[in-house]
Scaffold this active site. Structure first.
Site, short mmCIF file in Angstrom:
data_model
loop_
_atom_site.label_atom_id
_atom_site.label_comp_id
_atom_site.label_asym_id
_atom_site.label_seq_id
_atom_site.Cartn_x
_atom_site.Cartn_y
_atom_site.Cartn_z
CB CYS A 85 -33.70 -27.93 70.77
SG CYS A 85 -32.74 -26.47 70.87
CE1 TYR B 176 -40.39 -35.73 46.34
CE2 TYR B 176 -38.52 -37.05 45.70
CZ TYR B 176 -40.03 -36.76 45.75
OH TYR B 176 -40.68 -37.31 44.42
N1 LLP Z 1 -45.71 -39.43 40.65
C1 LLP Z 1 -46.25 -39.59 41.82
C2 LLP Z 1 -47.84 -39.92 41.71
C3 LLP Z 1 -45.74 -39.71 43.00
O1 LLP Z 1 -46.51 -39.80 44.26
C4 LLP Z 1 -44.20 -39.06 42.96
C5 LLP Z 1 -43.58 -39.25 44.23
C6 LLP Z 1 -43.70 -39.18 41.95
C7 LLP Z 1 -44.39 -39.39 40.41
C8 LLP Z 1 -42.23 -38.91 41.78
O2 LLP Z 1 -41.59 -39.78 42.32
P1 LLP Z 1 -39.93 -39.80 41.95
O3 LLP Z 1 -39.54 -39.90 40.64
O4 LLP Z 1 -39.40 -38.28 42.74
O5 LLP Z 1 -39.58 -40.89 42.85
N2 LLP Z 1 -40.18 -37.25 49.92
C9 LLP Z 1 -39.66 -38.69 49.92
C10 LLP Z 1 -40.02 -39.14 48.34
C11 LLP Z 1 -41.70 -39.28 48.09
C12 LLP Z 1 -42.17 -39.47 46.57
C13 LLP Z 1 -43.32 -39.26 46.77
N3 LLP Z 1 -44.19 -39.38 45.46
C14 LLP Z 1 -38.02 -38.69 49.63
O6 LLP Z 1 -37.56 -37.90 50.20
O7 LLP Z 1 -37.30 -39.94 49.16
#
Ligand code: LLP
Length: 418
Positions: A342, A371
């Site tokens: 909702c 995510y």
């Molecule tokens: N290392 C650190 C310290 C991080 O904060 C993150 C992600 C990663 C690695 C991994 O990043 P990646 O390779 O996945 O880009 N919820 C959001 C994304 C948040 C990312 C947070 N930190 C989304 O759904 O797009």
């Protein structure tokens, strides 16, 4: 590339028809391909084969035990941000010596648990945290290995909510203050400085920001060396983007080509923390059409998955392709794909051109492996959906659908209300 492909007009995950799983276990559910997960991991691993390296999967992207185990069996570790993630990583059999602990707000209890577990290192984000880790390690008779997370003030050119390496962000220690903090770190008795860390943002579609940030970091590594503070691990973080719509992110090979030369003569171990790039396109969310509705100005496709199952469209305006599980070649329509919650923000797609679909048909929300489930909630008292892993022609329930009893577990009605 991923292993969700049509055979004739039917969507398969590897060798399993998606419809078969949907008929058997009901919708919605997350569906992952083991082959795609492995391919993505190996693409990273082999791209950096000529540099001593460790891949610590950023498990915040997907912390399902089976997926953690799959990467651990390939030699991977885990990048964690909480005691809960540490618990999960250990439960999945990840080697503690391949775990690094990130995050701006580690509690004393979390630090203690990580030290007890003998993890590889903490990525430290402030001087208060350094002192806290020192104070916790002392009475335990331990020396905590640390890297300092340096904020290089580089614009990663991504969505503001997932960009992290600029001055205005809460993350890391400003590059101008980093030397000072390193000096503090080496002066603390129960701290051992071993590394340097950066993570500038997520869903990066260019390599240039990595190169810019790493150059700054390596300048600091040189200075530290002169001061007699040797750095053994250089952690470049995660952040490599994936294709959701028509982005053309770099392949890990491109990243290796861009940053490899900077690291060649460094004699350090490179750590990388990819999350999305390993799991994003290895998973989909399968949902069923409940109703179709002609609004006054819009068409709506109402499905059984909602923002509590996949919040990215509502939270970031993120684009996820939506494909029919069986292609029927009907005429295209433009519609909002919405869930039963909702709230007007409960949508999976807005004004989307898609093949017309009818109640009871299945849709696949693509690129949902990162995510997705991890950000799910029980909003509107909706049980969280199951996770299924396919390998070849078999599928495995790697997390069961929550029950109504799960929804009230741990709640109590106090005596005065009885
Ligand atoms: N290392 C650190 C310290 C991080 O904060 C993150 C992600 C990663 C690695 C991994 O990043 P990646 O390779 O996945 O880009 N919820 C959001 C994304 C948040 C990312 C947070 N930190 C989304 O759904 O797009």
């Amino acid at each position: 590339m991923h292993d969700f492909q049509y055979r004739k007009d039917e969507l398969f995950c590897e060798d399993v028809p998606v419809k078969k799983i949907a008929d058997e276990i009901g919708t919605p559910f997350y569906l992952y391909s083991a082959k795609t997960l492995l391919n993505h991991y190996r693409a990273y691993d082999s791209a950096f084969a000529s540099i001593p390296h460790l891949i610590t999967f950023a498990m915040k992207a997907n912390s399902n035990l089976a997926i953690l185990r799959l990467f651990a069996k390939e030699g991977g570790g885990a990048d964690i941000v909480s005691a809960g993630e540490l618990y999960r990583a250990l439960a999945a059999g990840v080697d503690p010596q391949k775990i690094n602990f990130a995050g701006v707000g580690k509690t004393a209890e979390e630090i203690r648990y990580a030290l007890q577990s003998d993890i590889l290192m903490f990525n430290v984000e402030s001087s208060q945290e350094l002192r806290k880790i020192d104070a916790v390690a002392g009475p335990m008779g331990k020396k905590a290995r640390v890297a300092l997370r340096v904020n290089p003030n580089v614009d990663p050119k991504t969505h503001p909510y997932i960009s992290t390496g600029m001055k205005k962000h809460k993350f890391g220690i400003s590059i101008d203050k980093a030397l000072e903090e390193y000096k503090l770190a080496v002066s603390l008795k129960h701290i051992e400085v071993v590394g340097i860390h950066q993570h500038i943002g997520s869903q990066l579609t260019e390599t240039a920001p990595y190169v810019d940030a790493l150059r700054l970091l390596l300048g600091l590594v040189e200075e530290l060396k002169r001061l007699g503070i040797p750095i053994r691990y250089v952690n470049v973080g995660g952040g490599l983007g994936i294709t959701y719509e028509n982005e053309t992110p770099p392949h890990p090979k491109d990243l290796a080509q861009a940053i490899g030369p900077l690291l060649k003569d460094l004699k350090c171990i490179l750590i990388m923390e990819p999350g999305r790039a390993l799991v994003g396109n290895a998973g989909i969310l399968v949902t069923q059409v409940l109703y179709t509705k002609e609004g006054d100005s819009k068409k709506f496709v109402i499905v059984d998955a909602a923002m509590n199952d996949l919040i990215r469209p509502s939270l970031y305006g993120a684009f996820h392709q939506i494909q029919p599980v069986i292609r029927r070649g009907r005429k295209p329509i433009t519609a909002d794909v919405v869930g039963p919650i909702c709230e007007s923000s409960d949508f999976l797609a807005k004004d989307r051109e898609m093949e017309e679909c009818l109640p009871e048909e299945y849709l696949a929300v693509m690129s949902a492996g990162a995510y997705g489930f991890v950000m799910a909630s029980n909003y509107n008292a909706r049980p969280r959906v199951p996770e299924i892993l396919v390998k070849g022609d078999r599928h495995f329930v790697v997390r069961e659908r929550e029950t109504h009893a799960d929804l009230v577990r741990g709640e109590h009605i106090p005596d005065f209300l009885k």
